[in-house]
Design a protein around this motif. Structure first.
Motif, mmCIF file in Angstrom:
data_model
loop_
_atom_site.group_PDB
_atom_site.id
_atom_site.type_symbol
_atom_site.label_atom_id
_atom_site.label_comp_id
_atom_site.label_asym_id
_atom_site.label_seq_id
_atom_site.Cartn_x
_atom_site.Cartn_y
_atom_site.Cartn_z
ATOM 1 N N ARG A 147 0.875 -1.200 -0.095
ATOM 2 C CA ARG A 147 -0.029 -0.087 0.100
ATOM 3 C C ARG A 147 0.824 1.206 0.011
ATOM 4 N N GLU A 148 1.958 1.257 0.689
ATOM 5 C CA GLU A 148 2.896 2.377 0.651
ATOM 6 C C GLU A 148 3.405 2.655 -0.624
ATOM 7 N N ARG A 149 3.636 1.596 -1.553
ATOM 8 C CA ARG A 149 4.054 1.743 -2.496
ATOM 9 C C ARG A 149 3.018 1.962 -3.784
ATOM 10 N N ARG A 150 1.597 2.113 -3.114
ATOM 11 C CA ARG A 150 0.501 2.223 -3.926
ATOM 12 C C ARG A 150 0.107 1.171 -4.991
ATOM 13 N N ARG A 151 0.350 -0.106 -4.253
ATOM 14 C CA ARG A 151 0.394 -1.314 -5.234
ATOM 15 C C ARG A 151 -0.889 -2.265 -4.491
ATOM 16 N N PRO A 152 -1.501 -2.941 -5.194
ATOM 17 C CA PRO A 152 -2.466 -4.161 -4.704
ATOM 18 C C PRO A 152 -1.655 -5.106 -4.034
ATOM 19 N N PHE A 153 -2.463 -6.026 -3.323
ATOM 20 C CA PHE A 153 -2.109 -7.182 -2.806
ATOM 21 C C PHE A 153 -2.998 -8.330 -2.636
ATOM 22 N N VAL A 154 -2.659 -9.575 -2.659
ATOM 23 C CA VAL A 154 -3.595 -10.706 -2.811
ATOM 24 C C VAL A 154 -3.171 -11.659 -1.820
ATOM 25 N N ILE A 155 -4.161 -11.848 -1.044
ATOM 26 C CA ILE A 155 -4.272 -13.096 -0.069
ATOM 27 C C ILE A 155 -4.868 -14.240 -0.542
ATOM 28 N N LEU A 156 -4.342 -15.336 -0.828
ATOM 29 C CA LEU A 156 -4.927 -16.540 -1.400
ATOM 30 C C LEU A 156 -5.166 -17.605 -0.331
ATOM 31 N N VAL A 157 -6.464 -18.010 -0.399
ATOM 32 C CA VAL A 157 -6.998 -18.981 0.774
ATOM 33 C C VAL A 157 -7.483 -20.120 0.140
ATOM 34 N N PRO A 158 -6.621 -21.135 0.630
ATOM 35 C CA PRO A 158 -6.884 -22.785 0.456
ATOM 36 C C PRO A 158 -8.132 -23.076 0.957
ATOM 37 N N LYS A 159 -8.508 -24.192 0.604
ATOM 38 C CA LYS A 159 -9.725 -24.892 1.113
ATOM 39 C C LYS A 159 -9.656 -25.180 2.423
ATOM 40 N N GLY A 160 -10.472 -24.917 3.490
ATOM 41 C CA GLY A 160 -10.682 -25.330 4.733
ATOM 42 C C GLY A 160 -9.635 -24.013 5.765
ATOM 43 N N THR A 161 -9.364 -23.226 5.103
ATOM 44 C CA THR A 161 -8.485 -22.259 5.979
ATOM 45 C C THR A 161 -9.446 -21.319 6.687
ATOM 46 N N ILE A 162 -10.315 -20.960 6.172
ATOM 47 C CA ILE A 162 -11.500 -19.997 6.976
ATOM 48 C C ILE A 162 -12.802 -20.807 7.277
ATOM 49 N N GLY A 163 -13.107 -20.802 8.532
ATOM 50 C CA GLY A 163 -14.723 -21.390 8.916
ATOM 51 C C GLY A 163 -15.628 -20.736 8.333
ATOM 52 N N THR A 164 -16.656 -21.525 8.461
ATOM 53 C CA THR A 164 -18.171 -20.959 7.704
ATOM 54 C C THR A 164 -18.883 -20.446 8.908
ATOM 55 N N CYS A 165 -19.895 -19.676 8.639
ATOM 56 C CA CYS A 165 -20.909 -19.518 9.644
ATOM 57 C C CYS A 165 -22.328 -19.198 8.845
ATOM 58 N N ALA A 166 -23.369 -19.127 9.563
ATOM 59 C CA ALA A 166 -24.627 -19.233 8.798
ATOM 60 C C ALA A 166 -24.915 -17.752 7.851
ATOM 61 N N VAL A 167 -25.509 -17.759 6.707
ATOM 62 C CA VAL A 167 -25.800 -16.702 6.008
ATOM 63 C C VAL A 167 -27.100 -16.048 6.434
ATOM 64 N N PRO A 168 -27.212 -14.666 6.589
ATOM 65 C CA PRO A 168 -28.281 -14.254 7.082
ATOM 66 C C PRO A 168 -29.590 -14.455 6.405
ATOM 67 N N ALA A 169 -30.751 -14.305 6.861
ATOM 68 C CA ALA A 169 -31.941 -14.616 5.886
ATOM 69 C C ALA A 169 -32.252 -13.435 5.104
ATOM 70 N N GLY A 170 -31.785 -12.289 5.313
ATOM 71 C CA GLY A 170 -32.018 -10.992 4.730
ATOM 72 C C GLY A 170 -33.087 -10.460 4.816
ATOM 73 N N GLY A 171 -33.976 -10.541 5.935
ATOM 74 C CA GLY A 171 -35.190 -9.815 6.209
ATOM 75 C C GLY A 171 -36.622 -10.554 5.594
ATOM 76 N N GLU A 172 -37.775 -10.185 6.060
ATOM 77 C CA GLU A 172 -38.785 -10.848 5.706
ATOM 78 C C GLU A 172 -39.209 -10.473 4.131
#
Length: 375
Positions: A147-172
């Protein structure tokens, strides 16, 4: 890694705007972002990145979450916008088909093997998340330096690295009468010799379960391109009827294909969009609902109608079967399903799907396949 901890680490670093296109590997973060006031779900990865760039230009740190199969959609704004104008954006990308392509679906193999090399080729810094919170902090430190160089950065996420949680219903809201299985069943019951292209994910799997036939081309990757396949076939095979069974998220991803259908006007094409207002195949994250019939007429389709019940859908498909198109049929369906249809790869390889479809489409033409090895 806990999804809350992942999203919390980004917010702690000052990220205040989020966009992206869902992936099941990132289901947990997307579920949390659904509740974030400045999260905008995007129809494709390129638009997600331009949204993030706009937020950055306005002074807000921005992050984009995508599946690595969508990296191709991202490359143009990544190289000609972010890199050309020195706009730093954090990109979080799943690593489908990596490190062992055989552990994922075949359509992820090429990008799984090519993701790291692609980023290296265009000179974008990146790192693979290992699920350790300390590892995430180290990657975010690297992102700060970029960021200090004004450049993007990519974090690559393999399978099973981040846990899941419930998707909200989104209202009635009132749910449609039809579910995906019922809608596909009505369509499948009316298929005879039509060349049929079904879109990414669960819709293709539903069609495979309902009526597996050589005339079905199950497009399991290439999200958004089923209408392109259908239009190409319809224009070059005007004597054959062509049906495209699309999803709302996929149709939105490359809506220009539908505009081209309206401009070209193939009389032998029927385009059916099943609309549940979500990305069901990746966890049910929300997507925009559209008035598909009205949109199609504005684009130049000859006929268009919304069918909300099985009886309506069946009667309308029977009616337009004898009429010149192109036709658009919008079908509101419920989110989720009471069952999980089988994968096409449980019975056919992608090459087999292609070969038998090609034979059905052009039975007098030789198959375009590998030659038999010499004896």
């Amino acid at each position: 890694m806990d999804a809350q901890a992942f999203c919390g680490a980004l917010e702690h670093r000052g990220y205040g705007f989020f966009s992206g296109v869902p992936c099941s590997y990132l289901k947990g973060p997307f579920a949390l972002l659904e509740q974030h006031p400045t999260y905008l779900p995007a129809p494709n990865e390129g638009i997600a990145l331009s949204l993030a760039a706009g937020a950055e230009l306005g002074g807000t740190r921005a992050a984009v979450l995508i599946q690595n199969s969508g990296l191709g959609n991202l490359l143009d704004p990544l190289t000609s916008l972010l890199l050309a104008y020195d706009v730093p954006v954090l990109i979080v990308a799943s690593l489908r088909g990596w490190p062992r392509p055989e552990d994922d679906e075949p359509h992820h193999a090429a990008m799984g093997a090519g993701t790291l090399g692609t980023l290296e080729a265009i000179g974008v810094a990146h790192g693979v998340l290992d699920g350790d919170p300390a590892g995430l902090e180290a990657l975010l430190d690297r992102a700060e330096r970029e960021r200090e160089r004004r450049r993007p950065f990519v974090i690559l996420v393999p399978k099973g690295t981040i846990g899941t949680c419930a998707v909200p219903a989104g209202g009635e809201r009132e749910e449609p009468e039809l579910d995906r299985q019922e809608a596909v069943g009505v369509i499948a019951a009316r298929l005879t010799d039509e060349l049929t292209f079904s879109t990414t994910g669960m819709i293709s799997r539903e069609l495979f379960a309902a009526a597996d036939r050589p005339e079905n081309f199950y497009m399991q990757g290439s999200m958004g391109h089923a209408i392109g396949l259908g239009l190409g076939a319809a224009v070059t095979l005007p004597h054959r009827k062509v049906v495209v069974i699309d999803g709302d998220g996929a149709a939105l991803m490359h809506l220009g294909g539908s505009a081209l259908v309206g401009e070209r006007g193939p009389a032998n094409l029927t385009h059916i969009v099943l609309d549940n207002g979500s990305y069901d195949s990746t966890g049910g994250q929300r997507a925009a609902r559209l008035a598909w019939a009205e949109l199609a007429l504005a684009l130049g389709y000859r006929t268009a109608r919304t069918c909300a019940t099985a009886a309506e859908l069946a009667a309308h498909l029977d009616k337009i079967a004898a009429l010149p198109g192109p036709h658009m049929v919008g079908v509101p369906i419920r989110r989720g399903s009471s069952w999980t249809p089988p994968r096409i790869t449980s019975a056919h390889t992608n090459s087999e799907v292609r070969a038998r479809f090609q034979q059905a489409a052009t039975p007098t033409s030789p198959l375009d396949g590998p030659e038999e090895p010499a004896q």
